[in-house]
Design a protein around this motif. Structure first.
Motif, PDB file in Angstrom:
ATOM      1  N   SER A 129       0.839  -1.205   0.000  1.00  0.00           N
ATOM      2  CA  SER A 129       0.000   0.000   0.000  1.00  0.00           C
ATOM      3  C   SER A 129       0.870   1.250   0.000  1.00  0.00           C
ATOM      4  O   SER A 129       0.585   2.224  -0.713  1.00  0.00           O
ATOM      5  CB  SER A 129      -0.922   0.002   1.226  1.00  0.00           C
ATOM      6  N   ASP A 130       1.925   1.229   0.797  1.00  0.00           N
ATOM      7  CA  ASP A 130       2.851   2.355   0.866  1.00  0.00           C
ATOM      8  C   ASP A 130       3.547   2.547  -0.478  1.00  0.00           C
ATOM      9  O   ASP A 130       3.700   3.673  -0.971  1.00  0.00           O
ATOM     10  CB  ASP A 130       3.871   2.096   1.976  1.00  0.00           C
ATOM     11  N   LEU A 131       3.953   1.463  -1.086  1.00  0.00           N
ATOM     12  CA  LEU A 131       4.678   1.509  -2.351  1.00  0.00           C
ATOM     13  C   LEU A 131       3.806   2.041  -3.485  1.00  0.00           C
ATOM     14  O   LEU A 131       4.243   2.865  -4.302  1.00  0.00           O
ATOM     15  CB  LEU A 131       5.191   0.110  -2.695  1.00  0.00           C
ATOM     16  N   PRO A 135      -4.600   1.901  -0.821  1.00  0.00           N
ATOM     17  CA  PRO A 135      -4.831   0.663  -0.070  1.00  0.00           C
ATOM     18  C   PRO A 135      -4.788  -0.574  -0.971  1.00  0.00           C
ATOM     19  O   PRO A 135      -5.364  -0.581  -2.052  1.00  0.00           O
ATOM     20  CB  PRO A 135      -6.234   0.864   0.526  1.00  0.00           C
ATOM     21  N   VAL A 136      -4.085  -1.579  -0.510  1.00  0.00           N
ATOM     22  CA  VAL A 136      -3.945  -2.837  -1.253  1.00  0.00           C
ATOM     23  C   VAL A 136      -4.482  -3.966  -0.388  1.00  0.00           C
ATOM     24  O   VAL A 136      -4.284  -3.978   0.828  1.00  0.00           O
ATOM     25  CB  VAL A 136      -2.464  -3.087  -1.618  1.00  0.00           C
ATOM     26  N   PHE A 198      -1.236 -10.463  -4.392  1.00  0.00           N
ATOM     27  CA  PHE A 198      -1.950  -9.249  -4.775  1.00  0.00           C
ATOM     28  C   PHE A 198      -2.346  -9.280  -6.250  1.00  0.00           C
ATOM     29  O   PHE A 198      -1.822 -10.068  -7.031  1.00  0.00           O
ATOM     30  CB  PHE A 198      -1.083  -8.013  -4.517  1.00  0.00           C
ATOM     31  N   GLN A 199      -3.234  -8.380  -6.609  1.00  0.00           N
ATOM     32  CA  GLN A 199      -3.584  -8.233  -8.017  1.00  0.00           C
ATOM     33  C   GLN A 199      -2.453  -7.574  -8.791  1.00  0.00           C
ATOM     34  O   GLN A 199      -2.259  -7.837  -9.980  1.00  0.00           O
ATOM     35  CB  GLN A 199      -4.852  -7.375  -8.159  1.00  0.00           C
ATOM     36  N   ASP A 200      -1.694  -6.724  -8.122  1.00  0.00           N
ATOM     37  CA  ASP A 200      -0.624  -5.982  -8.795  1.00  0.00           C
ATOM     38  C   ASP A 200       0.497  -5.720  -7.794  1.00  0.00           C
ATOM     39  O   ASP A 200       0.284  -5.714  -6.579  1.00  0.00           O
ATOM     40  CB  ASP A 200      -1.170  -4.653  -9.335  1.00  0.00           C
ATOM     41  N   GLY A 201       1.700  -5.518  -8.305  1.00  0.00           N
ATOM     42  CA  GLY A 201       2.833  -5.162  -7.458  1.00  0.00           C
ATOM     43  C   GLY A 201       3.520  -6.321  -6.781  1.00  0.00           C
ATOM     44  O   GLY A 201       4.348  -6.115  -5.884  1.00  0.00           O
TER      45      GLY A 201
END
Length: 292
Positions: A129-131, A135-136, A198-201
């Motif tokens: 989330s920070d990156l 919110p992730v 996650f969906q991404d990252g």
């Protein structure tokens, strides 16, 4: 490894489902003893070099850096199948700088995060989330990579296996003495990429956890910018990590990591490389690195 075929409006698509995270076998552990020893020796020397210098070059002049190392040492046997990329044509859409900053910020809370599956998932959600700046959440549906021009694709394990994968990852972290620093770090990286929480990252978070693990268990001054080295090596990293993910073969990714360390050390030992830096540019870079 599960093969998948489905028909879309644009034609037949063929792919594979990424296997669940795999544990290195006793044979792998035995065969990698020399690479493990080499890794410890290299990390001692790597921790003494100026990692800021390496980060400066890979952000500001990656082609210069690529010209000063032996790129072929980082190639996989399949790298030659790709269209050769000249040193002057190496471009990156992002850099490892943000990943380095995340490592510095979150490394102190690493050991608290590995107490349970829930605490670790909370930890990587916070980092992600920070990156990404928003919110992730842990994914609640399957992830399938967009098919390439031939219709080939990769599907990741069903979301119901995420906790199972994290349990195995935490087992490796807590038994790092058994697996050794090199094999443990490569396994953690491979497992997170396979779980794809996650969906991404996922790639960025996996590389961050890989480096945070090394900072906490090997040396606080270590940071390996995998993203740029993958570009330099014509996807050498991707090919090597896929061998580990799909076939549970760890030799090539282990050798690859050792070669990254060796090439970085050799680059740093060349005084001409250091002398070529404009002090003003380096000072500006350091300000950016620590103040933003």
């Amino acid at each position: 490894m599960e093969h998948i075929v489905w028909r879309s409006p644009t034609g037949l698509k063929k792919g594979i489902r990424m296997p669940l995270p795999q544990m290195p076998t006793p044979d792998s552990m035995l065969s990698l003893q020399e690479e493990q020893k080499k890794f410890i020796y290299l990390t001692i020397n790597y921790s003494k070099i100026d990692v800021i210098l390496i980060l400066f070059y890979i952000k500001n002049d990656l082609s210069f850096f690529a010209n000063k190392i032996t790129r072929e040492a980082l190639f996989h046997r399949l790298s030659g199948k790709l269209q050769p990329l000249g040193n002057d044509g190496i471009k990156c859409s992002r850099s490892s700088i943000e990943e380095y900053k995340m490592c510095i910020k979150y490394k102190r809370s690493f050991f608290n995060s590995i107490r349970s599956v829930e605490s670790f998932l909370k930890y990587i959600k916070e980092i992600s989330s920070d990156l990404l700046g928003n919110p992730v959440f842990i994914r609640e549906k399957e992830v399938i990579v967009t098919p390439d021009r031939y219709g080939n694709f990769v599907a990741y394990p069903n979301q119901k296996y995420i906790n199972f994968g994290i349990e195995k990852l935490l087992f490796v972290i807590k038994n790092k003495e058994k697996y050794g620093a090199l094999l443990s770090s490569c396994t953690i990286l491979s497992m997170l990429l396979s779980i794809h929480p996650f969906q991404d990252g996922n790639g960025r978070v996996s590389r961050i956890i890989f480096n945070i693990f090394l900072m906490n268990t090997v040396n606080k001054n270590i940071f390996i910018p995998i993203y740029e080295f993958s570009k330099i090596s014509q996807n050498g990293f991707l090919f090597n990590i896929r061998e580990a993910q799909l076939f549970n073969k760890w030799e090539n990714i282990s050798i690859y990591m050792n070669n990254i360390l060796l090439e970085s050390i050799k680059f740093n030992m060349n005084f001409d490389n250091i002398r070529s830096i404009s002090n003003g540019k380096l000072e500006e870079f350091c300000y950016y690195l620590y103040k933003t």
